[in-house]
Scaffold this motif. Structure first.
Motif, PDB file in Angstrom:
ATOM      1  N   PHE A  39      -6.006  -8.593 -11.790  1.00 39.46           N
ATOM      2  CA  PHE A  39      -5.170  -7.267 -11.806  1.00 39.46           C
ATOM      3  C   PHE A  39      -4.334  -7.551 -10.491  1.00 39.46           C
ATOM      4  O   PHE A  39      -3.259  -6.998 -10.283  1.00 39.46           O
ATOM      5  CB  PHE A  39      -6.384  -6.480 -11.145  1.00 39.46           C
ATOM      6  CG  PHE A  39      -5.457  -5.238 -10.801  1.00 39.46           C
ATOM      7  CD1 PHE A  39      -5.517  -4.155 -11.733  1.00 39.46           C
ATOM      8  CD2 PHE A  39      -5.841  -4.805  -9.171  1.00 39.46           C
ATOM      9  CE1 PHE A  39      -5.198  -3.064 -10.690  1.00 39.46           C
ATOM     10  CE2 PHE A  39      -5.039  -3.812  -8.457  1.00 39.46           C
ATOM     11  CZ  PHE A  39      -4.477  -2.430  -9.468  1.00 39.46           C
ATOM     12  N   LYS A  40      -5.079  -8.706  -9.743  1.00 46.38           N
ATOM     13  CA  LYS A  40      -3.762  -9.431  -8.636  1.00 46.38           C
ATOM     14  C   LYS A  40      -2.860  -9.748  -9.262  1.00 46.38           C
ATOM     15  O   LYS A  40      -1.326  -9.487  -9.113  1.00 46.38           O
ATOM     16  CB  LYS A  40      -4.302  -9.347  -7.436  1.00 46.38           C
ATOM     17  CG  LYS A  40      -3.613 -10.548  -6.366  1.00 46.38           C
ATOM     18  CD  LYS A  40      -2.853  -9.558  -5.167  1.00 46.38           C
ATOM     19  CE  LYS A  40      -2.719  -9.301  -4.085  1.00 46.38           C
ATOM     20  NZ  LYS A  40      -1.020  -9.422  -3.477  1.00 46.38           N
ATOM     21  N   ALA A  72     -12.397 -10.104 -12.087  1.00 47.61           N
ATOM     22  CA  ALA A  72     -11.550  -8.630 -12.057  1.00 47.61           C
ATOM     23  C   ALA A  72     -10.110  -8.405 -11.408  1.00 47.61           C
ATOM     24  O   ALA A  72      -9.349  -8.496 -11.274  1.00 47.61           O
ATOM     25  CB  ALA A  72     -11.936  -7.881 -12.838  1.00 47.61           C
ATOM     26  N   ASN A  98      -0.357  -7.288 -11.595  1.00 45.38           N
ATOM     27  CA  ASN A  98       0.110  -7.009 -10.344  1.00 45.38           C
ATOM     28  C   ASN A  98       1.109  -7.632  -9.496  1.00 45.38           C
ATOM     29  O   ASN A  98       1.987  -6.462  -8.245  1.00 45.38           O
ATOM     30  CB  ASN A  98      -0.372  -6.001  -9.551  1.00 45.38           C
ATOM     31  CG  ASN A  98      -0.967  -4.622 -10.656  1.00 45.38           C
ATOM     32  OD1 ASN A  98       0.107  -4.992 -11.916  1.00 45.38           O
ATOM     33  ND2 ASN A  98      -2.211  -3.975 -10.500  1.00 45.38           N
TER      34      ASN A  98
END
Length: 67
Positions: A55-56, A51, A59
């Motif tokens: 997410f990294k 996760a 973004n």
């Protein structure tokens, strides 16, 4: 958080999962730590690492996938 920390977290979770599988195969317990418990901890750390990685990636302003 850099990508190397995410990779290190994933590798640690793989090691924990392998250790849990070994405990489960051998029917061995270390105090309250059983194979099922260690496998659960390893799987949750894999989910967290995945996760955080997703997410990294989403973004990241450096456009990691198009290099």
């Amino acid at each position: 958080m850099k990508y190397k920390f995410i990779i290190i977290l994933f590798v640690i979770s793989v090691i924990i999962t392998i250790f849990g599988a070994l405990l489960k195969i051998l029917h061995f317990e270390i105090g309250p730590l059983t194979g099922n418990f260690i496998l659960t901890i390893g799987m949750f750390t894999k989910i967290i690492a995945g996760a955080v990685f997703i997410f990294k990636m989403l973004n990241d302003k450096n456009d990691f996938l198009n290099k």
